[in-house]
Scaffold this active site. Structure first.
Site, PDB file in Angstrom:
ATOM      1  N   CYS A  45     -27.047 -35.555 -41.233  1.00  0.00           N
ATOM      2  CA  CYS A  45     -25.942 -35.080 -40.513  1.00  0.00           C
ATOM      3  C   CYS A  45     -25.299 -34.794 -42.336  1.00  0.00           C
ATOM      4  O   CYS A  45     -24.689 -33.290 -42.488  1.00  0.00           O
ATOM      5  CB  CYS A  45     -25.252 -36.807 -40.523  1.00  0.00           C
ATOM      6  SG  CYS A  45     -25.572 -37.626 -39.464  1.00  0.00           S
TER       7      CYS A  45
HETATM    8  C1  BEZ Z   1     -29.915 -38.547 -39.472  1.00  0.00           C
HETATM    9  O1  BEZ Z   1     -28.693 -38.342 -39.334  1.00  0.00           O
HETATM   10  O2  BEZ Z   1     -29.750 -37.373 -40.642  1.00  0.00           O
HETATM   11  C2  BEZ Z   1     -30.472 -39.431 -38.893  1.00  0.00           C
HETATM   12  C3  BEZ Z   1     -30.012 -40.282 -37.554  1.00  0.00           C
HETATM   13  C4  BEZ Z   1     -30.783 -41.332 -37.180  1.00  0.00           C
HETATM   14  C5  BEZ Z   1     -32.417 -40.899 -36.765  1.00  0.00           C
HETATM   15  C6  BEZ Z   1     -32.849 -39.642 -37.845  1.00  0.00           C
HETATM   16  C7  BEZ Z   1     -31.593 -39.064 -38.834  1.00  0.00           C
END
Ligand code: BEZ
Length: 211
Positions: A45
């Site tokens: 994100c």
């Molecule tokens: C992320 O947003 O980085 C993420 C969220 C859930 C699983 C893997 C990565």
């Protein structure tokens, strides 16, 4: 019931790090890209939010406003934005909804409990200036989105709305377009002065009309 393409999207008012956001007021005749994230301070994100900020001139060129969402608080968003700005070398200046009560997530079907327990998955919605849903894609949490693809779809949608052309496989801005099936070939030749190539009666191409 799940939102479907062509539906008028539901309005909402929700907190963000920039204060309260009412979707319909925020949209104000613009296109909107609304996209959700599993949680603050997550690596994928962080890269996505930075990329959307860096693409600001591309959104503006297309009359698009962006809104992100995650289920953490506005205070948490503010701290995280500091990290995003630092690590992605940008300035996040668009709202990130603080959907701690999950009201928007539920309204838009962003929670898929069999994929990710009680968190929003990586959804993206393209909403047109008439508040109609024009695209919805759901990605797994572990896969960062390709925002060039989102821009490409907006270009295609705007071409269809303004010039009655469709866009073929892997089309990119500047490539030839496809004449929509509802226009007979003779009418198409008059409508598209750059020329129409009839490969088959149902498969006609024309140079991109707005270039
Ligand atoms: C992320 O947003 O980085 C993420 C969220 C859930 C699983 C893997 C990565």
């Amino acid at each position: 019931m799940a939102l479907q393409l062509g539906d008028t999207v539901p309005n909402f008012t929700q907190d963000s790090q920039l204060g309260s956001i009412n979707l319909y007021d925020f949209a104000e005749g613009s296109w909107v890209v609304l996209f959700s994230h599993p949680a603050d301070y997550t690596p994928v994100c962080t890269t996505e939010l930075g990329e959307v900020a860096k693409l600001r001139p591309e959104w503006e060129k297309r009359n698009v406003k962006t809104i992100a969402l995650s289920v953490d608080s506005a205070e948490s968003h503010k701290g995280w934005i500091g990290d995003i700005n630092e690590t992605q070398c940008t300035l996040v200046d668009y709202p990130i909804l603080a959907d701690a009560d999950k009201s928007v997530s539920d309204l838009y079907g962003m929670i898929h409990p069999n994929a990710l327990n009680n968190l929003t998955v990586r959804s993206v919605f393209i909403i047109d200036p008439n508040k109609k849903l024009r695209l919805q894609i759901t990605y797994p949490a572990s896969t960062g989105r390709n925002f060039q693809e989102i821009l490409r779809v907006i270009d295609s949608l705007q071409l269809t709305d303004n010039h009655q052309v469709a866009t073929p496989v892997n089309w990119c801005d500047g490539d030839d377009c496809v004449v929509v099936p509802s226009i007979p070939t003779e009418e198409a030749r008059a409508k598209f002065p750059k020329g129409v190539t009839e490969i088959k009666p149902y498969l006609r191409t024309t140079p991109q009309p707005n270039r």
